[in-house]
Structure formats: C-alpha cells, structure tokens
Design an enzyme around this catalytic site. Structure first.
Site, PDB file in Angstrom:
ATOM      1  N   LEU A   1       6.216   4.262  -3.555  1.00 24.62           N
ATOM      2  CA  LEU A   1       4.837   3.974  -3.146  1.00 24.62           C
ATOM      3  C   LEU A   1       4.506   4.552  -1.765  1.00 24.62           C
ATOM      4  O   LEU A   1       5.209   4.292  -0.792  1.00 24.62           O
ATOM      5  CB  LEU A   1       4.625   2.449  -3.136  1.00 24.62           C
ATOM      6  CG  LEU A   1       3.189   1.983  -2.866  1.00 24.62           C
ATOM      7  CD1 LEU A   1       2.239   2.498  -3.925  1.00 24.62           C
ATOM      8  CD2 LEU A   1       3.131   0.474  -2.765  1.00 24.62           C
ATOM      9  N   ASP A   2       3.406   5.305  -1.684  1.00 27.42           N
ATOM     10  CA  ASP A   2       2.902   5.854  -0.420  1.00 27.42           C
ATOM     11  C   ASP A   2       3.970   6.641   0.333  1.00 27.42           C
ATOM     12  O   ASP A   2       4.028   6.623   1.567  1.00 27.42           O
ATOM     13  CB  ASP A   2       2.348   4.731   0.476  1.00 27.42           C
ATOM     14  CG  ASP A   2       1.211   3.986  -0.210  1.00 27.42           C
ATOM     15  OD1 ASP A   2       0.488   4.627  -0.989  1.00 27.42           O
ATOM     16  OD2 ASP A   2       1.060   2.779   0.026  1.00 27.42           O
ATOM     17  N   ALA A   3       4.818   7.341  -0.406  1.00 22.02           N
ATOM     18  CA  ALA A   3       5.953   7.993   0.235  1.00 22.02           C
ATOM     19  C   ALA A   3       5.979   9.510   0.099  1.00 22.02           C
ATOM     20  O   ALA A   3       6.855  10.151   0.636  1.00 22.02           O
ATOM     21  CB  ALA A   3       7.259   7.416  -0.316  1.00 22.02           C
TER      22      ALA A   3
ATOM     23  N   GLY B   1       0.934  -0.056   1.076  1.00 25.05           N
ATOM     24  CA  GLY B   1       0.539  -1.115   0.150  1.00 25.05           C
ATOM     25  C   GLY B   1      -0.947  -1.295   0.003  1.00 25.05           C
ATOM     26  O   GLY B   1      -1.726  -0.448   0.422  1.00 25.05           O
TER      27      GLY B   1
ATOM     28  N   HIS C   1      -4.457   7.465   0.804  1.00 29.61           N
ATOM     29  CA  HIS C   1      -4.077   6.089   1.152  1.00 29.61           C
ATOM     30  C   HIS C   1      -4.867   5.671   2.380  1.00 29.61           C
ATOM     31  O   HIS C   1      -4.979   6.433   3.343  1.00 29.61           O
ATOM     32  CB  HIS C   1      -2.575   5.989   1.417  1.00 29.61           C
ATOM     33  CG  HIS C   1      -2.159   4.585   1.746  1.00 29.61           C
ATOM     34  ND1 HIS C   1      -2.156   3.581   0.818  1.00 29.61           N
ATOM     35  CD2 HIS C   1      -1.796   4.013   2.907  1.00 29.61           C
ATOM     36  CE1 HIS C   1      -1.788   2.444   1.380  1.00 29.61           C
ATOM     37  NE2 HIS C   1      -1.558   2.681   2.656  1.00 29.61           N
TER      38      HIS C   1
END
Lengths: 257, 257, 257, 257
Positions: A200-202, A174, A165
């Site tokens: 998301l992105d976790a 995001g 990311h």
C-alpha cells in the site's frame, strides 16, 4: 547508431549513478518511417549484447488511457479537461466509477463512463470486471479510486497504474491522511503520485507537492486545500509518464524534464 | 478588564475550536508600569475563576537563550547572526557543543562557547553537566544537536526545548532522514522545528518547510540542500516562540502571525 | 573527439532552441593530465571550424572570488559560511565594504576585509580603487552592495559580476523594492540573482525565488523576510556559476542542473 | 454591542496600521433572525458617529455570480467545478463568452451560457449588452476575458469585478506576459487575481502565486504551466471574496484567513 540510420536527435538527457552501476538516457529523435524497423532491430540486438534495456516509444501513437474513480471527482474532471485540451497526450477510452454521479462531466468530454460498483462478490469479482474493461489499455489512472487493488490484479492488468495518494508519502500512509495530518499538527499537507505496487502506497514516486496550512484549518478544510495539490500532482505525473520521461529504478524514478 | 486598567491594545488574534472546547487569544498591549502588577493579579484571579490559563510576557524583557549543537554549524552560525542582528529577540548566554570547532564563529558574535563532549560517563553525566549550564535559561535550542535527551532531562530542564529535525515529520523519524529520503525517492525534502518531547521527533510542530529535489541529488546533495531549509525553519520557529506567538494544544501548536 | 583523447564522460546535459539556431551542451569529463593540452587544442580548432564557442574549465582549479558589500551583511555572512564549509567552490580573496563593521565576521573566516568608502572623489575614484583591488579575480559578487557601477567599470573589471537584487525582477527595479512592494500590496516578495549589466537590474537572471507575505507585514518586516530569500537565491546563483553550469544567451541563462 | 443584541461571536480577526490611521475588523457571529434588523440599525448609527464603515453580510444569502470569458476555458471549467462542488459559495447565474465553444462544460454544470461576441459596434455596444446581462449580479469574474473594460463600464456595473492576470504583477502588465517572461528569462512565472480598476492590471491584488520554470520552457510551455497557477489563484481570490474576507484599503487588500 542513430546517426547511421538517419535519425535526427531533437532532445537528449541522461542520468548516471556510477556507484550503483546505473545509467539512463532518454533520446528523442525524428526518423523516416522506412528506417524505423531497421533501427529497432539494431537497437534490440545492441541492448542484448550490452545487457541494457531499450524502450522505444512512437511519439505519434496515441496512448489509450483508463481512469478509475470513486465518488470524488476533482481529479477526474481535471484530467478530462487536460486530455480534451491536448495538454495530456492520449485518449481516455473509459472512466470506471465505483460510485454513481459522473455522467454529466463524462458526457461533456464525450468519454464513455461505466458505473462499476463493488457488489456482493466483493473485490475479486470487481477486479475481474475491471480487468476485462481494461483490456488493451496503455495506462490506468487511479483518480481517487479509494480501493486497494490486489497483487494479483496489478500483475495481470498489463499496463502501468498511476495512483494519487492524498499525503506527502511516506507520511500518512492509508485512508485518512487529512485527519492524521490535522491530529499531528503538520504545517504543510501534500499529495503524491506514484506507480501502484502491491504494498500500500509504496510504489515509485513520480511527483509530489505540498501546500502550507495552519492551525485554522480543520480536517475538512485540509481536504479542500489538498484537492488543489492532488489535481496538479497527478496531472504532472501522468504528463511525464505519457511523454515517456519516467524511468523506474527499483522504487525510485528518474523523471527527465 | 484591560481597558479598565488603562491598557492600550496594539494587537489581537484568536483561534477557537468549539468542537474540542478550546479557545486561545493573544493580546498585545501597552500599559503604564505602575498598573502592571494590579492587572496581573486581576488576570490571575479571573483565570482561576474561568478555569482558563493566562500567560503574561513582558515584551521588554530579554530572554536568555542557550544553543546546543554538535559538529554541524549551519544552524548555529545562522542563529548567532540573527540574534546579533536583532532579528531574534533574546541574548545567547551560551553555546554548548559536543564536538570541537566553533570557536571562531562564537567569538565573532561574542558568545560564550562551552565544549562539552559526551565522555566516559555517557549521556547521564553529560545531561547533568548540561542541566547545570542551562540553569536560569528561558529557551534551549537544539541546533542539530544529534543526541537523544532523556525524559528525565526534559522534565528537569525547566525551559522549553526547540529542536530542528532534518525531515518533513512524521516522515523519516530518526538519525538518517536524507539517506532514507533518497532511498524512498521522494521529490521534496523538508525540515521540522518542534518542541522536544521524550518520544523521539514527536513533540508539537511549530514550523515546517520543504524544497524540491530530483533524481540527480544523491544523499550528500540532499544534505546540502536540506541545510537551507533547516536554517530558516528553525529560525522562524524560534522567532515565533520568542515573540510569544506559539500556543501549545496537546501535540499541536497554534502559531499566531 | 573526447573519447579519442581518452576522456571519461561523467556528466552531460544539453539544451537546444532550434528556432533560434541555438544549442548548448555541458560535458563533464575526466582526462589524464598529459592529454589535456592536446584536447584543448583540438577543441579550439574544431570550434573555429564549426563557428561554435567552447569554454574549458578545470574542475580542480580554485576560483578567486571577491565580495562587495555595503552595511547589510546577511548575504556576506552567509556566503562566507558557505565558502568556508566547502559548499561553494572557490576562495574568497577579499571583501570590499563601503561601510564599516564587518571585521568580526571576516576574521572569523580568515578573509581579508578592505574598508573602501565612497569618498570625496565619488564613484569614479571608488571604482578605480576597486578595479585595482579586483585585479586577478575570477568572480565578483555584489552582496547587497547598493551602489550602481558604471558601464566603464563593468567593461574593465574583467570578471563576471553577480548581483543580488531584492525583488522579483522585472518588478520593482531600483533602490526601494520592499517599500514599493508594500505600497502595491503584492502577496509574494522575491529576490533575483543576475549578472550585472550596465543597465540597472537588467542583466541575465540566474536564479529567483519568492516568499509569501500578507497584509500584516510592513516594509520593515518585508525586508526581514526578504533577507532569507536573498541569501539562498544569491548562494544558488553563485554555486551554479562556480560549478560552470550557467550559459548566457543574450539576456537569458541556461542553468544546467 | 453584539453581545447586548444576543449575538454569539464565532470568529474574529483584525488588522491595524496605526501609522496610517487604519483599522479593520472582521467578526463572524450568529444572531436570532428577529434581532438582525435592530442590530443593523444600531451598527449603522454607531458607524456614522465613529466615522467608520460597516459592511454586514448574511452568510446564508447565496451570491449571484457571473463569469466572463473568451476562448480559453481552464479557469471557467475550474470555477464551474468549484461552485458545483460547494467549494465556492454562490450560484453562477450566467457565463458570458466572447468566443464560441463552451456549451458542453456549461451544460454539464447546468449553467446558462450566453455567446456574446464583440461585433461591429465594438466594445461600446458589447459593454452595453454586458451591463444588461449583469444586472442584479453580486460578483463578476473575468476568467481570462482578454478584453479591456472601460472606466465607464466599471463604474456602472454595480458589482465588484475580479480579474485574473497571467503574470506576477506588477511585472509583465499587458497582453503577452508569457512571451515577455520568456524573453526576460525569469525563473518563476506567476498569476495575479485583483479587483479590476480602470487602469490596466492596476487594481488591488487579492492573491498571487508562482511556479518555477527554467530554460527548457518555451512560451507555449510557460502558458501551459501558467494555467495551473491561474486556476488556483483565481479560485482562492474568489473564495476569499465570497466569504467576505477581503477588505480593500486604497489599492491594497487585507485578506483575513
């Protein structure tokens, strides 16, 4: 137990969090082939009794790796170079790209490329195609793949998925982190490699790094500078994973050195 | 115009963002005393005509600085050392502490300390006392002050307020960043110095930095390692501000070097 | 052996260099007081038989530390703060300064200061005085001491000596590293904490770090920026040493985390 | 003068060292084509009168770049990617390799490769061949070229030569920096991009960076980790040079941002 089976320990690292009742140990050892099955059985019996988990990885087995990407190819080109140079342990069995244009670099490294656009069927059809293509793979790398994979996909893919990311998570979750970083006026931008989770992105973070920026950089220049961080952060995370140095505890990782 | 008034330019830096219609220039110059008022008038007339803003700062004027803190004194001790050593331009006219215990360090640097606990009257009374104490001050430094100042206070204090937040903003806004960083399993922790705005941890960022951490650090150790980042980040931000190198554009800063 | 004596292992790290025939292990453990002598004897017998070396450190013993400095006090003030805050394990039993001026900071932390100028007798007399003052000390820290101690002194001092050198060794050995760094036009400046050896700036390195600089910094500004690196590098090295995490192998160190 | 000729200044940076009587300014400006020759003449007349130096660079001219390498191709592959992606301004007109093996990567980016081993004639013959091949080139990049070019060659090549050295200069000059870094036990390794001068590893430094290492890394691992630093350091230096942001003052550089 290792000694009893004739193993020669070549590396050992451990980490304990007594308060959380957690303990992890990584042992690298050499063992005559004829002893391996016996030891494996013994270890599994022991792990059941002790309610621990044991993961055995054969260091001479070559993992099968797939790389998913979109239009941007800085991570792709970098990973292909590193696998080819032997820096990363494994064999790239396929590159799956939603966008055209990676023929030259893939053929330079003699890696099969499959152009797999997201068509009229949308992500469900795309994910189905992907799952077929990824069958038998040991690791999936999202090298700036830019699509959100469904919970269903992540459950069925049957291999760990590492994503890069383009921000220092948990800041700027995001799609447009460099724009947001510019708007917020931060003085460092970063990148985060993590195991992909449905949220998301976790997922658990494996590696992060940053680079200093200033008022002179507009979002376009942040994107350029960010590429250099994305490349090395993803490469370090993939390297740690492929060398079996990563242990996942909830949404945190222990990364042995 | 500077040349016409006999100024000798000793430094010049500028930054333009044409798309946003923004332009900033910092000029350092030497000027005979008798010319200063004339030039100041000329510049102000010019700035009105051109719809620009001009800030004139006399480099030989010693700014009056106040430091607000709570129990932790690592930033306080560091700032006092730097002002005393001449590294930071200015004179600390007062340390205001909500907690007891900073007598020794303040008296070592011969700086007046005022113990100002938040009492039964709560923040409204405390802020009123503070405002009286801060009268005539040129800069307020929140050196791990740990209280949220009201919008009303920030409007009335009549001096810029620089805060050190113990995380890499915009990640981990709020009171327990090291715990949250540990829980999220990040691989770097950071600190952010910013001008205080009514919205929590939201003002223009002046300086940020990070330090690498790993799975071995518990929140207590993150706090220890974070101190080293907080100290230098705050000191660099205060230094830039006191040397008139910071221009604020909305919630971003231009920090000239 | 530890288990047999009732020790509870709380931490373990190791490092092997098989090619060089070297192996180091650090084990932290808790042990009932009444077992400690018995275990110590057993370990020493074992170490003789195996031709290894064993160092036992009681974690509850408070090391006695001496700090030597000259005129500059940024490392001194920083170390005193850290010992006082409990960040560094130990008690500063004395500050020995060749130059005047550290009364305020020493008395703020209630640490005895001894002004010990290098007089007509030169270094031989000075070293003799120092040796008397350092009697019974467990660690000597050269916090920008700026004098070269003789081989004879280093042999007789009977405690490890940690020095901070204001460059990224092995670059810029000697007295004027910032001038030399400026002349050579380097883009990073650094600091190195190392055990003092008779050969100048040549002992085993414990910790190093750097900070980015550019063409705008003259030697005076490099000196300012360098201070921030010197402080943390020295503090980290002292911390590692006092927590018994450093193993010296020839002129290299193993620093366990 | 620029204004008088109808130039629109889009960027300006300057650096002065009054004590050394030095001043450098970089001005970016847009100018109608028909004014360019007139301005150029005016500037050159002015520079002669003022005893300054003026360098005019047309931002729309595409520099011709040559890359020299040996066996290792991490910098080569990285540079080719960056030129191809438009990150670096210029066109790679030739890759000259003393060792075999770069066909795939060069043809992926459609760049002519010339295998040019050092044969029986030794460096004199090799340098002669190189000089012929480099005719008309604007920049020569030594991307881990591993040979020492003669003073005579550097004088005759008629283009700036940028070299990447795999250490943090001035530490570890010469051919085996990673071995020497390991032996000295440093805690950071670095890379340095500099203009090549006849004296080995002694030219003006354009860019440097480092990465943290520890006792676990043997020289082979240092080499691996070093590659990541070499790549970005060389790329940043080449970028600065090709964007005309580097001014050389003796053996130092001013690198405008």
């Amino acid at each position: 137990m290792l000694a009893k089976h004739g193993a020669n320990i070549t590396g050992l690292d451990e980490h304990a969090e007594p308060a959380a009742g957690r303990f992890a140990m990584r042992i690298a050892f050499a063992l005559p082939v004829e002893q391996q099955d016996v030891l494996a059985s013994a270890l599994h019996i022991w792990s059941k009794k002790e309610e621990g988990e044991i993961h055995l990885h054969a260091a001479d087995r070559v993992p099968r790796v797939a790389i998913l990407c979109s239009r941007e190819d800085h991570c792709l080109a970098d990973l292909l170079w590193r696998f080819d140079a032997g820096e990363l342990r494994g064999r790239v069995v396929g590159v799956f790209a939603t966008q055209p244009g990676h023929e030259a670099i893939c053929s330079a490294y003699d890696v099969p490329l499959r152009h797999m656009p997201v068509g009229d069927g949308g992500m469900p059809v795309h994910e189905k195609e992907l799952l077929e293509g990824l069958d038998g793979v040991d690791l999936v790398i999202l090298a700036r793949y830019m699509r959100i994979l469904s919970e269903d996909f992540l459950e069925r893919v049957n291999a760990p998925v590492i994503n890069i990311h383009h921000s220092f998570l948990p800041a700027f979750i995001g799609a447009n982190p460099y724009e947001e970083a510019h708007e917020r006026g931060v003085k460092l931008i970063g990148a985060t490699a993590h195991y992909a989770w449905p949220e998301l992105d976790a997922g658990p973070i494996i590696e992060q790094d940053v680079v200093r920026v200033g008022h002179r950089q507009d979002p376009g220049q942040l994107r350029l500078m960010g590429r250099d961080v994305e490349r090395v952060v993803l490469a370090r995370a993939v390297k740690a994973h492929l060398e079996d140095r990563v242990v996942v505890w909830g949404n945190r990782t222990v990364v042995f050195s």
